[in-house]
Enzyme design. Structure first.
Site, PDB file in Angstrom:
ATOM      1  N   SER A 162       3.900  -2.498  10.227  1.00  0.00           N
ATOM      2  CA  SER A 162       5.355  -2.476  10.423  1.00  0.00           C
ATOM      3  C   SER A 162       6.043  -3.783  10.013  1.00  0.00           C
ATOM      4  CB  SER A 162       5.694  -2.102  11.878  1.00  0.00           C
ATOM      5  OG  SER A 162       5.235  -0.791  12.157  1.00  0.00           O
TER       6      SER A 162
ATOM      7  N   GLY B 255       2.938  -1.195   4.222  1.00  0.00           N
ATOM      8  CA  GLY B 255       2.959   0.216   3.838  1.00  0.00           C
ATOM      9  C   GLY B 255       4.359   0.656   3.484  1.00  0.00           C
ATOM     10  N   GLY B 256       5.056   1.262   4.455  1.00  0.00           N
ATOM     11  CA  GLY B 256       6.361   1.879   4.218  1.00  0.00           C
ATOM     12  C   GLY B 256       7.356   0.996   3.480  1.00  0.00           C
TER      13      GLY B 256
ATOM     14  N   HIS C  64      -9.241   0.817   5.215  1.00  0.00           N
ATOM     15  CA  HIS C  64      -7.964   1.001   5.907  1.00  0.00           C
ATOM     16  C   HIS C  64      -8.195   1.915   7.114  1.00  0.00           C
ATOM     17  CE1 HIS C  64      -3.859   2.269   6.735  1.00  0.00           C
ATOM     18  NE2 HIS C  64      -3.456   1.227   6.047  1.00  0.00           N
TER      19      HIS C  64
ATOM     20  N   GLY D 256       2.836   1.893  10.720  1.00  0.00           N
ATOM     21  CA  GLY D 256       3.777   2.998  10.550  1.00  0.00           C
ATOM     22  C   GLY D 256       4.514   3.395  11.815  1.00  0.00           C
TER      23      GLY D 256
ATOM     24  N   ASN E 218       0.869  -1.188   0.000  1.00  0.00           N
ATOM     25  CA  ASN E 218       0.000   0.000   0.000  1.00  0.00           C
ATOM     26  C   ASN E 218       0.899   1.230   0.000  1.00  0.00           C
ATOM     27  OD1 ASN E 218      -1.805   2.050   0.540  1.00  0.00           O
ATOM     28  ND2 ASN E 218      -2.214   1.413   2.659  1.00  0.00           N
ATOM     29  N   TRP E 219       0.967   1.894  -1.130  1.00  0.00           N
ATOM     30  CA  TRP E 219       1.850   3.067  -1.235  1.00  0.00           C
ATOM     31  C   TRP E 219       1.267   4.306  -0.552  1.00  0.00           C
ATOM     32  CZ3 TRP E 219       4.683   3.554  -6.628  1.00  0.00           C
ATOM     33  CH2 TRP E 219       5.582   2.478  -6.764  1.00  0.00           C
ATOM     34  N   LYS E 220       0.003   4.241  -0.192  1.00  0.00           N
ATOM     35  CA  LYS E 220      -0.672   5.405   0.420  1.00  0.00           C
ATOM     36  C   LYS E 220      -0.489   6.625  -0.480  1.00  0.00           C
ATOM     37  CE  LYS E 220       0.220   3.339   4.878  1.00  0.00           C
ATOM     38  NZ  LYS E 220       0.247   3.490   6.305  1.00  0.00           N
TER      39      LYS E 220
ATOM     40  N   GLU F 181      -6.623   4.317   8.200  1.00  0.00           N
ATOM     41  CA  GLU F 181      -6.451   5.756   7.917  1.00  0.00           C
ATOM     42  C   GLU F 181      -7.707   6.333   7.276  1.00  0.00           C
ATOM     43  OE1 GLU F 181      -2.741   5.415   5.806  1.00  0.00           O
ATOM     44  OE2 GLU F 181      -1.761   4.824   7.673  1.00  0.00           O
TER      45      GLU F 181
ATOM     46  N   GLU G 282      -4.882  -5.463  10.785  1.00  0.00           N
ATOM     47  CA  GLU G 282      -3.874  -4.424  10.980  1.00  0.00           C
ATOM     48  C   GLU G 282      -4.135  -3.703  12.300  1.00  0.00           C
ATOM     49  OE1 GLU G 282      -2.042  -3.079   7.038  1.00  0.00           O
ATOM     50  OE2 GLU G 282      -3.864  -1.915   7.293  1.00  0.00           O
TER      51      GLU G 282
HETATM   52  C1  PEP Z   1      -0.502  -0.091   6.144  1.00  0.00           C
HETATM   53  O1  PEP Z   1      -0.618   1.094   5.931  1.00  0.00           O
HETATM   54  O2  PEP Z   1      -1.392  -0.864   5.776  1.00  0.00           O
HETATM   55  C2  PEP Z   1       0.691  -0.556   6.839  1.00  0.00           C
HETATM   56  C3  PEP Z   1       0.700  -1.774   7.285  1.00  0.00           C
HETATM   57  O3  PEP Z   1       1.722   0.337   6.979  1.00  0.00           O
HETATM   58  P1  PEP Z   1       3.207   0.018   7.554  1.00  0.00           P
HETATM   59  O4  PEP Z   1       3.661  -1.263   6.899  1.00  0.00           O
HETATM   60  O5  PEP Z   1       4.029   1.191   7.122  1.00  0.00           O
HETATM   61  O6  PEP Z   1       3.081  -0.129   9.017  1.00  0.00           O
END
Ligand code: PEP
Length: 244
Positions: A203, A224-225, A89, A165, A9-11, A91, A159
């Site tokens: 993470s 994500g990241g 998600h 994050g 997920n590049w957000k 967010e 999640e």
């Molecule tokens: C996400 O946004 O779905 C996520 C898991 O982010 P990260 O891997 O950066 O914690």
């Protein structure tokens, strides 16, 4: 056994110059035994056509079309080559007030256009500390996942909000407890519940991925990241490819 899934997920990150990361991943994992999904920002999706990876949106509207300025329909995502869409998600739930009912309606819109919905759920830190994680998960599963969910159209992403994050990751026992719980609920409610994929997200990195992928009922990850750079995501994909 369903195919495992590594989802990135590049957000709200990435410009056209970053599409080379996707090309690199596609080359490196051309013969992968796992499914690889990248969900870039919507303006980049059409440019991903032709890649051998799966491409997805990060959200869609519940309606097919209409007066919803700034929104994108599931049909529009499918029209430019998406095959998946992330729904609910944390967010979006936090920033846009998305309720379980909205998440379910969006998921049904995804099904109607042939997209696979990656439906996200997870507890906040307060909820975990209050000992209500499993009941929060039950409420979200009941309210966010439509009755028509099946293995081909639905992926569940667990999640924990406090792990997204932050660099904080639940213990393997905590992940195991929630994934086993989700599996039992899916099996009880859906005829294909045993085959629906359950991803862990929060993470995930190359260093912790092998252990996380060893947990029962973890069928992959939503990342994500660490999905932004091909080298980082490739480590996670390789860990998933090597997991039993
Ligand atoms: C996400 O946004 O779905 C996520 C898991 O982010 P990260 O891997 O950066 O914690």
């Amino acid at each position: 056994m369903p195919r495992k899934l590594a989802a990135g997920n590049w957000k709200m990150n990435g410009l056209r110059a970053n599409l080379t990361e996707i090309e690199t991943l596609a080359e490196r994992h051309a013969d992968s035994q796992v499914d690889i999904l990248i969900c870039p920002p919507a303006p980049l999706i059409a440019s991903c056509q032709g890649t051998l990876l799966e491409i997805g949106g990060q959200d869609c509207h519940a309606a097919v079309s209409g007066a919803h300025t700034g929104d994108i329909s599931a049909q529009m995502l499918a029209d430019v080559g998406a095959t998946y869409v992330i729904i609910g998600h944390s967010e979006r739930r936090a920033d846009h007030g998305e309720t379980d009912a909205i998440v379910a309606a969006k998921s049904e819109a995804a099904y109607a256009t042939g997209l696979t919905a990656v439906i996200c759920l997870g507890e906040t830190l307060e909820e975990r500390e209050a000992g209500t994680t499993l009941s929060v998960i039950d409420t979200q599963l009941a309210g966010s996942v439509p009755d028509t969910a099946a293995a081909h159209n639905t992926v569940i992403a667990y999640e924990p909000v406090w792990a997204i994050g932050t660099g904080k990751v639940p213990t393997l026992d905590q992940i195991a407890e929630v994934h086993a719980h989700i599996r039992s609920r899916l099996v009880a409610r859906f005829s294909e519940g045993a085959k629906m994929r359950i991803l862990y997200g929060g993470s995930v990195k190359g260093s912790n991925a092998p252990d996380i992928f060893g947990v029962p009922h973890v069928d992959g990850a939503l990342v994500g990241g660490a999905s932004l750079k091909a080298d980082d995501f490739s480590e996670i994909i390789t860990a998933l490819e090597n997991s039993k």
